[in-house]
Design a protein around this motif. Sequence first.
Motif, mmCIF file in Angstrom:
data_model
loop_
_atom_site.group_PDB
_atom_site.id
_atom_site.type_symbol
_atom_site.label_atom_id
_atom_site.label_comp_id
_atom_site.label_asym_id
_atom_site.label_seq_id
_atom_site.Cartn_x
_atom_site.Cartn_y
_atom_site.Cartn_z
ATOM 1 N N SER A 70 0.827 -1.215 0.000
ATOM 2 C CA SER A 70 0.000 0.000 0.000
ATOM 3 C C SER A 70 0.855 1.255 0.000
ATOM 4 C CB SER A 70 -0.918 0.002 1.231
ATOM 5 O OG SER A 70 -1.783 -1.109 1.236
ATOM 6 N N ALA A 71 1.979 1.226 0.702
ATOM 7 C CA ALA A 71 2.837 2.414 0.816
ATOM 8 C C ALA A 71 3.423 2.847 -0.518
ATOM 9 C CB ALA A 71 3.959 2.150 1.820
ATOM 10 N N ILE A 72 3.643 1.909 -1.433
ATOM 11 C CA ILE A 72 4.219 2.308 -2.722
ATOM 12 C C ILE A 72 3.258 3.180 -3.534
ATOM 13 C CG2 ILE A 72 5.769 0.320 -2.894
ATOM 14 C CD1 ILE A 72 3.823 -0.976 -4.821
ATOM 15 N N LEU A 73 1.975 3.139 -3.210
ATOM 16 C CA LEU A 73 1.028 4.034 -3.869
ATOM 17 C C LEU A 73 1.436 5.488 -3.651
ATOM 18 C CD1 LEU A 73 -2.488 2.487 -3.169
ATOM 19 C CD2 LEU A 73 -1.569 3.089 -5.402
ATOM 20 N N LYS A 74 1.853 5.794 -2.427
ATOM 21 C CA LYS A 74 2.274 7.150 -2.092
ATOM 22 C C LYS A 74 3.713 7.418 -2.534
ATOM 23 C CE LYS A 74 2.243 11.171 0.083
ATOM 24 N NZ LYS A 74 1.464 12.320 -0.412
ATOM 25 N N TYR A 75 4.628 6.500 -2.224
ATOM 26 C CA TYR A 75 6.051 6.745 -2.447
ATOM 27 C C TYR A 75 6.454 6.640 -3.922
ATOM 28 C CZ TYR A 75 7.403 7.332 2.394
ATOM 29 O OH TYR A 75 7.562 7.839 3.664
ATOM 30 N N CYS A 76 5.881 5.689 -4.650
ATOM 31 C CA CYS A 76 6.234 5.572 -6.067
ATOM 32 C C CYS A 76 5.549 6.650 -6.900
ATOM 33 C CB CYS A 76 5.876 4.181 -6.589
ATOM 34 S SG CYS A 76 6.932 2.866 -5.922
ATOM 35 N N ALA A 77 4.400 7.123 -6.441
ATOM 36 C CA ALA A 77 3.699 8.191 -7.167
ATOM 37 C C ALA A 77 4.446 9.515 -7.067
ATOM 38 C CB ALA A 77 2.281 8.350 -6.628
ATOM 39 N N THR A 78 5.202 9.695 -5.983
ATOM 40 C CA THR A 78 5.895 10.967 -5.763
ATOM 41 C C THR A 78 7.408 10.801 -5.665
ATOM 42 O OG1 THR A 78 5.562 10.722 -3.361
ATOM 43 C CG2 THR A 78 3.894 11.956 -4.581
ATOM 44 N N ALA A 79 7.948 9.695 -6.176
ATOM 45 C CA ALA A 79 9.392 9.433 -6.093
ATOM 46 C C ALA A 79 10.178 10.511 -6.838
ATOM 47 C CB ALA A 79 9.724 8.058 -6.671
ATOM 48 N N ILE A 275 -13.928 4.426 -7.149
ATOM 49 C CA ILE A 275 -13.762 5.877 -7.103
ATOM 50 C C ILE A 275 -12.450 6.246 -6.409
ATOM 51 C CG2 ILE A 275 -14.732 8.016 -6.164
ATOM 52 C CD1 ILE A 275 -17.518 6.680 -6.536
ATOM 53 N N ILE A 276 -12.133 5.545 -5.311
ATOM 54 C CA ILE A 276 -10.902 5.814 -4.565
ATOM 55 C C ILE A 276 -9.674 5.504 -5.415
ATOM 56 C CG2 ILE A 276 -9.479 5.001 -2.626
ATOM 57 C CD1 ILE A 276 -12.118 4.664 -1.054
ATOM 58 N N ILE A 277 -9.714 4.388 -6.141
ATOM 59 C CA ILE A 277 -8.585 3.996 -6.983
ATOM 60 C C ILE A 277 -8.238 5.115 -7.966
ATOM 61 C CG2 ILE A 277 -7.902 2.457 -8.884
ATOM 62 C CD1 ILE A 277 -9.437 0.225 -7.387
ATOM 63 N N TYR A 278 -9.265 5.727 -8.539
ATOM 64 C CA TYR A 278 -9.034 6.788 -9.513
ATOM 65 C C TYR A 278 -8.539 8.074 -8.848
ATOM 66 C CZ TYR A 278 -9.872 10.283 -13.117
ATOM 67 O OH TYR A 278 -9.717 11.297 -14.020
ATOM 68 N N TYR A 279 -9.167 8.463 -7.741
ATOM 69 C CA TYR A 279 -8.878 9.758 -7.135
ATOM 70 C C TYR A 279 -7.692 9.753 -6.165
ATOM 71 C CZ TYR A 279 -12.970 12.128 -9.038
ATOM 72 O OH TYR A 279 -13.869 12.715 -9.888
ATOM 73 N N LYS A 285 -1.211 13.965 -5.270
ATOM 74 C CA LYS A 285 -0.381 14.922 -6.000
ATOM 75 C C LYS A 285 -0.888 16.361 -5.883
ATOM 76 C CE LYS A 285 1.258 11.544 -9.385
ATOM 77 N NZ LYS A 285 1.310 11.151 -10.811
ATOM 78 N N THR A 286 -2.033 16.564 -5.232
ATOM 79 C CA THR A 286 -2.585 17.909 -5.055
ATOM 80 C C THR A 286 -1.987 18.558 -3.808
ATOM 81 O OG1 THR A 286 -4.679 17.247 -6.092
ATOM 82 C CG2 THR A 286 -4.697 19.263 -4.776
ATOM 83 N N GLU A 287 -1.210 19.592 -3.998
ATOM 84 C CA GLU A 287 -0.524 20.232 -2.877
ATOM 85 C C GLU A 287 -1.442 21.144 -2.069
ATOM 86 O OE1 GLU A 287 2.953 22.188 -4.288
ATOM 87 O OE2 GLU A 287 3.884 20.334 -5.051
ATOM 88 N N ASP A 288 -2.416 21.744 -2.734
ATOM 89 C CA ASP A 288 -3.353 22.646 -2.048
ATOM 90 C C ASP A 288 -4.398 21.814 -1.292
ATOM 91 O OD1 ASP A 288 -5.143 24.529 -1.200
ATOM 92 O OD2 ASP A 288 -5.530 25.402 -3.170
ATOM 93 N N LYS A 289 -4.274 21.777 0.041
ATOM 94 C CA LYS A 289 -5.168 20.947 0.851
ATOM 95 C C LYS A 289 -6.614 21.458 0.835
ATOM 96 C CE LYS A 289 -2.054 18.038 2.096
ATOM 97 N NZ LYS A 289 -0.923 18.589 1.318
ATOM 98 N N LYS A 290 -6.768 22.755 0.600
ATOM 99 C CA LYS A 290 -8.121 23.282 0.474
ATOM 100 C C LYS A 290 -8.805 22.687 -0.748
ATOM 101 C CE LYS A 290 -10.704 27.638 0.450
ATOM 102 N NZ LYS A 290 -10.605 29.122 0.437
ATOM 103 N N GLN A 291 -8.048 22.535 -1.816
ATOM 104 C CA GLN A 291 -8.573 21.910 -3.031
ATOM 105 C C GLN A 291 -8.855 20.430 -2.795
ATOM 106 O OE1 GLN A 291 -9.526 23.475 -5.679
ATOM 107 N NE2 GLN A 291 -10.091 21.665 -6.855
ATOM 108 N N VAL A 292 -8.008 19.788 -2.003
ATOM 109 C CA VAL A 292 -8.225 18.380 -1.637
ATOM 110 C C VAL A 292 -9.563 18.228 -0.930
ATOM 111 C CG1 VAL A 292 -7.465 16.531 -0.092
ATOM 112 C CG2 VAL A 292 -5.795 17.733 -1.511
ATOM 113 N N TRP A 293 -9.863 19.151 -0.013
ATOM 114 C CA TRP A 293 -11.122 19.089 0.717
ATOM 115 C C TRP A 293 -12.315 19.248 -0.226
ATOM 116 C CZ3 TRP A 293 -13.571 17.200 4.508
ATOM 117 C CH2 TRP A 293 -14.765 17.742 4.979
ATOM 118 N N LYS A 294 -12.215 20.167 -1.196
ATOM 119 C CA LYS A 294 -13.296 20.367 -2.149
ATOM 120 C C LYS A 294 -13.529 19.110 -2.987
ATOM 121 C CE LYS A 294 -12.832 25.388 -2.721
ATOM 122 N NZ LYS A 294 -12.505 26.481 -3.677
#
Length: 422
Positions: A70-79, A275-279, A285-294
Amino acid sequence: MYKTIKEKLQSLIAGGFFHIFIGNTLVKMIAFVSSIVIVRLVNKNDYAYLTYADNLYNYAISFAGLGMSSAILKYCATAASKEEDKAYFNFAMKYGTIFEALLSLIVVGYVTFSAIPFPEAKPIVYVLVLYPVFNNILSTVLNYLRAHAENKVYAKAAVIQTSVVFAGSVIFVLIFGVQGIAVARYIAIGVAVLGVWKTLQKHLQGIETARLDRIKIKNFIVMSISLMMSNLFSLIMPINETTLVSELLRSETITANYKIAIMIPGQLSFVTQSIIIYYFTIVAKTEDKKQVWKISKKVGWMTAGILAVITIVGAILSPLIIRIVYGSRYEDATALSTVFWIVYALNAGIRMIPMNFLPAIGVAKFNAIMAAISCGVHLIITYGAIVSFGIWGAGIASGIVYILSGVVYWIYFRKKCLEDTA
């Protein structure tokens, strides 16, 4: 408005959203048909033994290779580089698979030397010993492809695996009995890996593996364990429920009926998972957390609306579905199935979105703590509810925990998104 909708649809199509959604739908449909076939090919006792064996291995699978797959979802996406990307993949594949192998041996030791409620399940447990290992290999590969937005290939592999399991299960159950399901699963995983091998090589072949320093390894392991704890306790909740049903009620008939009752409603999570898999990578990769909330609010409302419609229809048609699909011998499971339509809708509609998006924004510790608390409370309440109300207590306990934990997840997720923008 028409132009906006058209552009949004084109964006979703290009990103592979509909490949994932349609692929997951096909996967669930095939798995559903497969379950029907298995139920009709084996007797009620054998089905209970298979349920018990699967339940034990589900504990091992829930660890997800110590959370590394599961962790590679985060680490490989932003390596930071392709070399680092490959290093994280190799690290997760090696140590995650070794960990799953150890857990499989523990399960075998448990059924060999303990007084289990269904001794007849031992042969099935033995033949499934490699399943957690193979499953972790496939999960690591598919999550790596997800991290690189290979959504179409991911969906293709999932459909291939489920289709082969279905066809193989029918063939090998007729030849070897219920143990033939293990053979079908092994072959299906092998075929799925071969199906994505070319795409996997595209990302890894010719790339040197970077040497990860201690800090990077430590951070990766911390994230892995946090995700493991979160996923483990969340996945273990229904597993604990099944275990308590088997251990406290000790009835092959009730266990089989319970399995049938939760089987169709349990598929509700696939809507949210698609839906989660896609988003997930979009949020990560979205740095603006306000946008993440929206984004998350829109996803949450959309998911809840879809699930509400499906749940109402499913609950109303539940008696008819079970009678047609599983036969008259399982008609006594219809009322229980109606209850679990509501229970699983609460989990998929309220709880799953914030629980999965928190790791995407780098927050895993809270997830682990909250999941552990939810699991402990669920275990205690379920035990008391089953003792007091029998099989009905299982649904009551889960519904309460899903609502309470889901509300807490959303509150905390909102807090993290908005405080980071202050």
